[in-house]
Design an enzyme around this catalytic site. Structure first.
Site, PDB file in Angstrom:
ATOM      1  N   SER A   7       0.850  -1.194   0.000  1.00  0.00           N
ATOM      2  CA  SER A   7       0.000   0.000   0.000  1.00  0.00           C
ATOM      3  C   SER A   7       0.884   1.241   0.000  1.00  0.00           C
ATOM      4  O   SER A   7       1.649   1.467   0.946  1.00  0.00           O
ATOM      5  CB  SER A   7      -0.885   0.018   1.246  1.00  0.00           C
ATOM      6  OG  SER A   7      -1.353   1.339   1.447  1.00  0.00           O
ATOM      7  N   HIS A  32      -1.328  -1.369  -4.285  1.00  0.00           N
ATOM      8  CA  HIS A  32      -2.552  -1.029  -3.550  1.00  0.00           C
ATOM      9  C   HIS A  32      -2.586   0.481  -3.315  1.00  0.00           C
ATOM     10  O   HIS A  32      -1.657   1.048  -2.725  1.00  0.00           O
ATOM     11  CB  HIS A  32      -2.583  -1.790  -2.220  1.00  0.00           C
ATOM     12  CG  HIS A  32      -3.852  -1.622  -1.450  1.00  0.00           C
ATOM     13  ND1 HIS A  32      -4.990  -2.344  -1.723  1.00  0.00           N
ATOM     14  CD2 HIS A  32      -4.164  -0.810  -0.413  1.00  0.00           C
ATOM     15  CE1 HIS A  32      -5.957  -1.990  -0.874  1.00  0.00           C
ATOM     16  NE2 HIS A  32      -5.481  -1.051  -0.068  1.00  0.00           N
ATOM     17  N   ASP A  34      -4.658   3.625  -1.796  1.00  0.00           N
ATOM     18  CA  ASP A  34      -5.689   3.990  -0.824  1.00  0.00           C
ATOM     19  C   ASP A  34      -6.160   5.418  -1.045  1.00  0.00           C
ATOM     20  O   ASP A  34      -5.404   6.365  -0.829  1.00  0.00           O
ATOM     21  CB  ASP A  34      -5.118   3.877   0.596  1.00  0.00           C
ATOM     22  CG  ASP A  34      -4.952   2.433   1.032  1.00  0.00           C
ATOM     23  OD1 ASP A  34      -5.939   1.679   0.944  1.00  0.00           O
ATOM     24  OD2 ASP A  34      -3.835   2.062   1.450  1.00  0.00           O
ATOM     25  N   MET A  36      -8.676   8.308   0.170  1.00  0.00           N
ATOM     26  CA  MET A  36      -9.464   8.706   1.347  1.00  0.00           C
ATOM     27  C   MET A  36      -9.989  10.123   1.172  1.00  0.00           C
ATOM     28  O   MET A  36      -9.233  11.010   0.772  1.00  0.00           O
ATOM     29  CB  MET A  36      -8.582   8.654   2.597  1.00  0.00           C
ATOM     30  CG  MET A  36      -7.953   7.301   2.833  1.00  0.00           C
ATOM     31  SD  MET A  36      -6.934   7.341   4.304  1.00  0.00           S
ATOM     32  CE  MET A  36      -6.366   5.635   4.345  1.00  0.00           C
ATOM     33  N   HIS A  65      -8.359   1.154  -3.750  1.00  0.00           N
ATOM     34  CA  HIS A  65      -9.250   0.964  -2.602  1.00  0.00           C
ATOM     35  C   HIS A  65      -9.884   2.314  -2.279  1.00  0.00           C
ATOM     36  O   HIS A  65      -9.223   3.197  -1.737  1.00  0.00           O
ATOM     37  CB  HIS A  65      -8.400   0.427  -1.432  1.00  0.00           C
ATOM     38  CG  HIS A  65      -9.144   0.276  -0.150  1.00  0.00           C
ATOM     39  ND1 HIS A  65      -8.489   0.069   1.048  1.00  0.00           N
ATOM     40  CD2 HIS A  65     -10.473   0.294   0.149  1.00  0.00           C
ATOM     41  CE1 HIS A  65      -9.381  -0.036   2.017  1.00  0.00           C
ATOM     42  NE2 HIS A  65     -10.588   0.101   1.504  1.00  0.00           N
ATOM     43  N   MET A  67     -11.933   4.654  -0.256  1.00  0.00           N
ATOM     44  CA  MET A  67     -12.551   4.933   1.041  1.00  0.00           C
ATOM     45  C   MET A  67     -13.214   6.293   0.929  1.00  0.00           C
ATOM     46  O   MET A  67     -12.789   7.287   1.532  1.00  0.00           O
ATOM     47  CB  MET A  67     -11.477   4.901   2.148  1.00  0.00           C
ATOM     48  CG  MET A  67     -11.054   3.483   2.496  1.00  0.00           C
ATOM     49  SD  MET A  67      -9.482   3.396   3.373  1.00  0.00           S
ATOM     50  CE  MET A  67      -8.350   3.403   1.979  1.00  0.00           C
ATOM     51  N   MET A 136     -11.452  -5.682   5.775  1.00  0.00           N
ATOM     52  CA  MET A 136     -10.644  -4.713   6.531  1.00  0.00           C
ATOM     53  C   MET A 136     -10.323  -5.322   7.891  1.00  0.00           C
ATOM     54  O   MET A 136     -11.227  -5.742   8.616  1.00  0.00           O
ATOM     55  CB  MET A 136     -11.398  -3.391   6.741  1.00  0.00           C
ATOM     56  CG  MET A 136     -11.534  -2.500   5.527  1.00  0.00           C
ATOM     57  SD  MET A 136      -9.997  -2.073   4.685  1.00  0.00           S
ATOM     58  CE  MET A 136      -9.033  -1.311   5.991  1.00  0.00           C
ATOM     59  N   GLY A 143      -2.607   4.039   8.117  1.00  0.00           N
ATOM     60  CA  GLY A 143      -1.672   2.925   8.124  1.00  0.00           C
ATOM     61  C   GLY A 143      -1.136   2.712   9.525  1.00  0.00           C
ATOM     62  O   GLY A 143      -1.358   3.533  10.422  1.00  0.00           O
ATOM     63  N   GLY A 144      -0.483   1.597   9.730  1.00  0.00           N
ATOM     64  CA  GLY A 144       0.225   1.367  10.987  1.00  0.00           C
ATOM     65  C   GLY A 144      -0.635   1.038  12.187  1.00  0.00           C
ATOM     66  O   GLY A 144      -0.176   1.157  13.326  1.00  0.00           O
ATOM     67  N   ASP A 174      -6.525  -6.320   4.660  1.00  0.00           N
ATOM     68  CA  ASP A 174      -5.889  -4.995   4.642  1.00  0.00           C
ATOM     69  C   ASP A 174      -5.918  -4.394   6.050  1.00  0.00           C
ATOM     70  O   ASP A 174      -6.991  -4.130   6.600  1.00  0.00           O
ATOM     71  CB  ASP A 174      -6.677  -4.107   3.664  1.00  0.00           C
ATOM     72  CG  ASP A 174      -6.062  -2.728   3.488  1.00  0.00           C
ATOM     73  OD1 ASP A 174      -4.995  -2.466   4.049  1.00  0.00           O
ATOM     74  OD2 ASP A 174      -6.678  -1.917   2.765  1.00  0.00           O
ATOM     75  N   GLY A 196       1.153  -2.195   4.219  1.00  0.00           N
ATOM     76  CA  GLY A 196       1.567  -0.799   4.153  1.00  0.00           C
ATOM     77  C   GLY A 196       2.871  -0.611   4.883  1.00  0.00           C
ATOM     78  O   GLY A 196       3.961  -0.698   4.302  1.00  0.00           O
ATOM     79  N   SER A 197       2.772  -0.405   6.193  1.00  0.00           N
ATOM     80  CA  SER A 197       3.999  -0.156   6.959  1.00  0.00           C
ATOM     81  C   SER A 197       4.955  -1.345   6.888  1.00  0.00           C
ATOM     82  O   SER A 197       6.176  -1.155   6.818  1.00  0.00           O
ATOM     83  CB  SER A 197       3.670   0.209   8.407  1.00  0.00           C
ATOM     84  OG  SER A 197       2.534  -0.453   8.860  1.00  0.00           O
TER      85      SER A 197
HETATM   86  C1  DX5 Z   1      -6.041   1.649   5.868  1.00  0.00           C
HETATM   87  C2  DX5 Z   1      -5.634   1.338   4.446  1.00  0.00           C
HETATM   88  C3  DX5 Z   1      -4.537   0.360   4.347  1.00  0.00           C
HETATM   89  C4  DX5 Z   1      -3.247   0.797   4.977  1.00  0.00           C
HETATM   90  C5  DX5 Z   1      -2.633  -0.424   5.567  1.00  0.00           C
HETATM   91  O1  DX5 Z   1      -7.211   2.359   5.875  1.00  0.00           O
HETATM   92  O2  DX5 Z   1      -6.729   0.810   3.703  1.00  0.00           O
HETATM   93  O3  DX5 Z   1      -4.321  -0.079   3.010  1.00  0.00           O
HETATM   94  O4  DX5 Z   1      -2.341   1.389   4.093  1.00  0.00           O
HETATM   95  O5  DX5 Z   1      -1.501  -0.083   6.277  1.00  0.00           O
HETATM   96  P1  DX5 Z   1      -0.826  -1.059   7.326  1.00  0.00           P
HETATM   97  O6  DX5 Z   1      -0.414  -2.293   6.540  1.00  0.00           O
HETATM   98  O7  DX5 Z   1       0.315  -0.280   7.832  1.00  0.00           O
HETATM   99  O8  DX5 Z   1      -1.854  -1.386   8.354  1.00  0.00           O
HETATM  100 ZN    ZN Z   2      -6.328  -0.193   1.666  1.00  0.00          ZN
END
Ligand code: DX5
Ligand code: ZN
Length: 216
Positions: A7, A32, A34, A36, A65, A67, A136, A143-144, A174, A196-197
């Site tokens: 991500s 991926h 994201d 938002m 993705h 959101m 989810m 993230g994180g 995710d 992500g992280s």
């Molecule tokens: C959160 C995102 C994820 C995010 C995941 O809302 O949809 O894709 O980047 O990050 P990690 O893997 O760090 O939880």
């Molecule tokens: Zn995502």
């Protein structure tokens, strides 16, 4: 085949282009992305111009993705920007069945994402028509965050429905996935893993992806 989808929310945006160019060589299967809107989730990420500007830097499929509230308003824009898979949230669209068909009408793949509290049962009847279900495993927006344990049950439920109604379904997870729990989610039935992280940690993307693959 288990797919890894880094991500880019966790990427270093000052060198995003360079990293995108190398992602395939680093062992990623999808990118991926994201999106938002600050309404559906309490955060704003980035938008369509970013997708356009990185589209030609890799052949990897773009897994977008969304959101965002009422995603149907922007589907065409994301298709034009280069999305290969578009995932919308069950909670963000009153007419999710219609919007899934609308996404597919552009010849791109369509997915539904479920927030942790949304039951899998709600999309049971749509399974045959979906390319992907995104479970989810954190509350979306950042993230994180830490993996929410009860979501493992939901992955298993999607896997069961996939066995019955759609054997080709991509089952994506995710949020909060790393070396410590990637094997567990794969064992539950996930076959597309967003990281992500865990993927971008310390800028060691190639090593991080290898480490994740080493776990299953
Ligand atoms: C959160 C995102 C994820 C995010 C995941 O809302 O949809 O894709 O980047 O990050 P990690 O893997 O760090 O939880
Ligand atoms: Zn995502």
């Amino acid at each position: 085949m288990i797919k890894i989808a880094p991500s880019i929310l966790s990427a270093d945006f000052s060198k995003l282009g360079e990293d995108i160019k190398d992602l395939e060589r680093y062992g990623a299967d999808l990118v991926h992305i994201d999106i938002m809107d600050g309404m559906f989730v309490p955060n704003i990420s980035f938008g369509i111009p970013i997708i356009k500007s990185i589209r030609n830097l890799t052949k990897l499929p773009f897994d977008v993705h969304l959101m965002i509230e009422e995603p149907a308003r922007y589907i065409e824009d994301f298709v034009k920007a280069g999305a290969d898979i578009i995932t919308i949230h069950y909670e963000a669209d009153r007419h999710i069945d219609r919007t899934i068909n609308y996404i597919k009408s552009f010849g791109v793949k369509a997915g539904i994402a479920l927030n942790p509290a949304t039951p899998v049962e709600n999309i049971k009847h749509l399974m045959p028509n979906l390319d992907m279900v995104l479970i989810m495993t954190v509350n979306p927006g950042f993230g994180g965050q830490k993996y929410i344990q009860y979501c493992s049950e939901k992955i298993k439920e999607v896997k069961e429905l996939s066995n019955k109604f759609n054997k080709d379904l991509m089952i994506q997870v995710d949020g909060g996935i790393g070396k410590d729990n990637i094997k567990a989610v794969v064992d539950c039935g996930a076959n597309v893993i967003v990281a992500g992280s865990a993927a971008f940690k310390d800028g060691m993307i190639e090593q991080n992806i290898q480490d994740l693959r080493g776990e299953f």
